[in-house]
Design an enzyme around this catalytic site. Structure first.
Site, short mmCIF file in Angstrom:
data_model
loop_
_atom_site.label_atom_id
_atom_site.label_comp_id
_atom_site.label_asym_id
_atom_site.label_seq_id
_atom_site.Cartn_x
_atom_site.Cartn_y
_atom_site.Cartn_z
N GLY A 36 -11.55 5.95 6.53
CA GLY A 36 -11.65 7.40 6.50
C GLY A 36 -12.42 8.02 7.65
O GLY A 36 -12.73 9.21 7.62
N HIS A 79 -12.24 -3.07 -3.46
CA HIS A 79 -12.24 -2.04 -2.41
C HIS A 79 -13.70 -1.65 -2.15
O HIS A 79 -14.50 -1.54 -3.08
CB HIS A 79 -11.42 -0.82 -2.83
N GLU A 108 -15.15 1.04 -1.59
CA GLU A 108 -15.66 2.23 -2.31
C GLU A 108 -16.04 1.86 -3.75
O GLU A 108 -16.95 2.46 -4.33
CB GLU A 108 -14.62 3.36 -2.25
N GLU A 127 -10.64 -4.63 5.48
CA GLU A 127 -10.95 -3.21 5.73
C GLU A 127 -12.41 -3.08 6.15
O GLU A 127 -13.31 -3.10 5.29
CB GLU A 127 -10.73 -2.39 4.46
N SER A 149 -8.37 3.65 8.62
CA SER A 149 -7.89 4.62 9.60
C SER A 149 -6.57 4.23 10.27
O SER A 149 -6.38 4.45 11.46
CB SER A 149 -8.97 4.89 10.66
N LYS A 188 -6.43 6.74 -3.76
CA LYS A 188 -7.82 7.03 -4.16
C LYS A 188 -7.84 8.10 -5.27
O LYS A 188 -7.05 8.03 -6.20
CB LYS A 188 -8.63 7.45 -2.93
N ASN A 241 -3.12 3.62 -0.63
CA ASN A 241 -4.27 3.80 -1.50
C ASN A 241 -4.52 5.29 -1.65
O ASN A 241 -5.05 5.93 -0.74
CB ASN A 241 -5.50 3.10 -0.89
P1 PGA Z 1 -8.06 5.27 5.30
O1 PGA Z 1 -8.39 4.47 3.95
O2 PGA Z 1 -6.69 4.84 5.75
O3 PGA Z 1 -8.10 6.73 4.90
O4 PGA Z 1 -9.11 4.90 6.28
C1 PGA Z 1 -8.03 3.13 3.79
C2 PGA Z 1 -8.54 2.59 2.49
O5 PGA Z 1 -9.61 2.98 2.02
O6 PGA Z 1 -7.89 1.72 1.87
#
Ligand code: PGA
Length: 247
Positions: free
Chosen positions: A166, A94, A96, A160, A199, A9, A7
């Site tokens: 993150g 997702h 976000e 997730e 993460s 982003k 991802n």
């Molecule tokens: P991350 O993000 O691995 O940076 O925690 C995962 C995601 O948002 O899909």
């Protein structure tokens, strides 16, 4: 089959993607890699994959799509437009996107319908907030989020935890296993696989991949360089279950 998903982003530039592909050499017959660049880089990723025959099995998709099929929706991107660029996947739900655009079950369902009409595969994301986990509501939250699935089949599901994305914080193995086995029980026959995301890094991928019910990863930060992304993917070469893994 295991799944290794990136991802990206709102990260990456065209030159960053060129750099990624100049170093990316991960290819395993039993691991499907899927890249999710931003909309504006879908074509660039397509061209990079076409330019490298050794990457022929790589798949890619968008991080979201519109609830609408077409029409006067300035700034939106339709599932059909994503498919028109050669992509075969779209990510829906997702956290976000859920947070920033206050997506409802109805919105998510409409996006999923548009994706299916356009012939795109769906990676559907679910996960609880820290407050919800602390309140012991994790499985109830997940249960309500998967109501959108209905009778749909052949999709990927990503668990997730919102508080893990993150942050460097990861649930303990038992907590991840509990959610994955719950999802397997509810949707195991409908999904292609259930991924863990939040993460995932080179130093925890091995232990995470060994957890019962984890069929792959959705990787954010650690997917931005070819070196760390393929190191994360390399753990899927191991034989499962790892007998030394203590649950
Ligand atoms: P991350 O993000 O691995 O940076 O925690 C995962 C995601 O948002 O899909």
């Amino acid at each position: 089959m295991k799944y290794l998903c990136a991802n990206w982003k709102m990260a990456m530039t065209q030159s960053g993607i060129d750099e990624f592909f100049s170093r990316f050499s991960f290819s395993k017959p039993d691991v499907q890699t899927i890249l999710f660049p931003s909309y504006v880089h879908l074509s660039h990723v397509h061209h990079q994959i076409q330019a490298q025959p050794s990457q022929g099995s790589l798949q890619w998709g968008a991080q979201d799509c519109s609830t609408e099929k077409s029409g006067a929706f300035t700034g939106e991107i339709s599932a059909a437009q994503i498919q028109d660029l050669g992509a075969t996947w779209v990510m829906i739900g997702h956290s976000e996107r859920r947070q920033r655009t206050a997506e409802t079950a109805q919105t998510l369902s409409a996006k999923w319908d548009r994706a299916t009409e356009a012939g795109l595969n769906v990676l559907f994301c679910v996960g609880e907030s820290l407050e919800q986990r602390k309140a012991g509501q994790t499985l109830a939250v997940i249960e309500s989020q998967i109501a959108v699935v209905g009778s749909r089949t052949s999709f990927l599901l990503a668990y997730e935890p919102v508080w893990s994305i993150g942050t460097g914080l990861v649930p303990c193995e038992k907590e991840i296993e509990e959610v994955h086995l719950f999802l397997k029980k509810r949707l195991g026959s409908q999904t292609l696989g259930i991924l863990y995301g939040g993460s995932v890094k080179t130093d925890n991928a091995n232990a995470l991949a060994a957890i019962n019910g984890v069929d792959g990863f959705l990787v954010g930060g650690a997917s931005l360089t070819a070196a760390s992304f393929q190191e994360v993917g390399s753990v899927f070469n191991l034989t499962y279950p790892d007998p030394s893994f203590n649950r």
